[in-house]
Design a protein around this motif. Sequence first.
Motif, mmCIF file in Angstrom:
data_model
loop_
_atom_site.group_PDB
_atom_site.id
_atom_site.type_symbol
_atom_site.label_atom_id
_atom_site.label_comp_id
_atom_site.label_asym_id
_atom_site.label_seq_id
_atom_site.Cartn_x
_atom_site.Cartn_y
_atom_site.Cartn_z
ATOM 1 N N MET A 1 33.362 22.927 56.032
ATOM 2 C CA MET A 1 32.282 21.932 55.980
ATOM 3 C C MET A 1 31.337 21.826 57.464
ATOM 4 S SD MET A 1 32.476 18.803 54.551
ATOM 5 C CE MET A 1 32.435 18.022 53.160
ATOM 6 N N THR A 2 29.951 22.322 57.240
ATOM 7 C CA THR A 2 29.094 22.215 58.193
ATOM 8 C C THR A 2 28.532 20.973 58.844
ATOM 9 O OG1 THR A 2 27.352 22.629 56.970
ATOM 10 C CG2 THR A 2 27.938 24.902 57.763
ATOM 11 N N GLU A 3 28.275 21.346 60.090
ATOM 12 C CA GLU A 3 27.876 20.011 60.977
ATOM 13 C C GLU A 3 25.993 19.693 59.974
ATOM 14 O OE1 GLU A 3 26.497 18.408 65.372
ATOM 15 O OE2 GLU A 3 28.414 19.620 64.574
ATOM 16 N N ARG A 4 26.004 18.329 60.073
ATOM 17 C CA ARG A 4 24.774 17.866 59.680
ATOM 18 C C ARG A 4 23.928 18.191 59.972
ATOM 19 N NH1 ARG A 4 25.084 13.543 55.565
ATOM 20 N NH2 ARG A 4 26.676 12.649 55.402
ATOM 21 N N ALA A 5 22.967 18.001 59.665
ATOM 22 C CA ALA A 5 21.116 19.007 60.648
ATOM 23 C C ALA A 5 20.217 17.421 61.354
ATOM 24 C CB ALA A 5 20.334 18.987 60.119
ATOM 25 N N HIS A 6 21.155 16.378 60.505
ATOM 26 C CA HIS A 6 20.454 14.862 60.709
ATOM 27 C C HIS A 6 21.555 13.673 61.310
ATOM 28 C CE1 HIS A 6 16.064 16.776 60.299
ATOM 29 N NE2 HIS A 6 16.842 17.508 59.206
ATOM 30 N N PRO A 7 21.193 12.846 61.646
ATOM 31 C CA PRO A 7 21.729 12.230 62.041
ATOM 32 C C PRO A 7 22.373 10.905 60.446
ATOM 33 C CG PRO A 7 20.644 11.926 63.828
ATOM 34 C CD PRO A 7 20.341 12.612 63.531
#
Length: 126
Positions: free
Chosen positions: A1-7
């Motif tokens: 999984m990748t880190e979210r681009a937006h909180p």
Amino acid sequence: MTERAHPTGSRCWLVPDAFLPGASGRGAISHEAVCVLNTGSEAARLRLTFYFEDREPDQSRELVVEGRRTWHIRLDDAGALGLELPVDTPFAYQVDSDEPVTVQHSRLDTSHGGYTLATTAAIPGR
């Protein structure tokens, strides 16, 4: 999984029902907590405003939840809040943040000889 681009989350949260029991039992202190989750990479600066039935609102000092962190802020902790909330008094509160966060409200009541634990997601305000 990748880190979210937006909180994820909101910048304003409302909790209409809060109450600090004056009594505790069974070796555990009755309390309520504001559980804040900051999924963003930037620190979130929060301010809590407390509303009462019979007086003007009180405001906490600025609280900071670092990026990608959580903080369970006990409402009976006057040192963290910068103010002391009254016991045995209904109140409500609003959480304002400069970054999107998610807020959950938790209550532990041991005042009647048992353990009552309740938790609810706060209501996004805007």
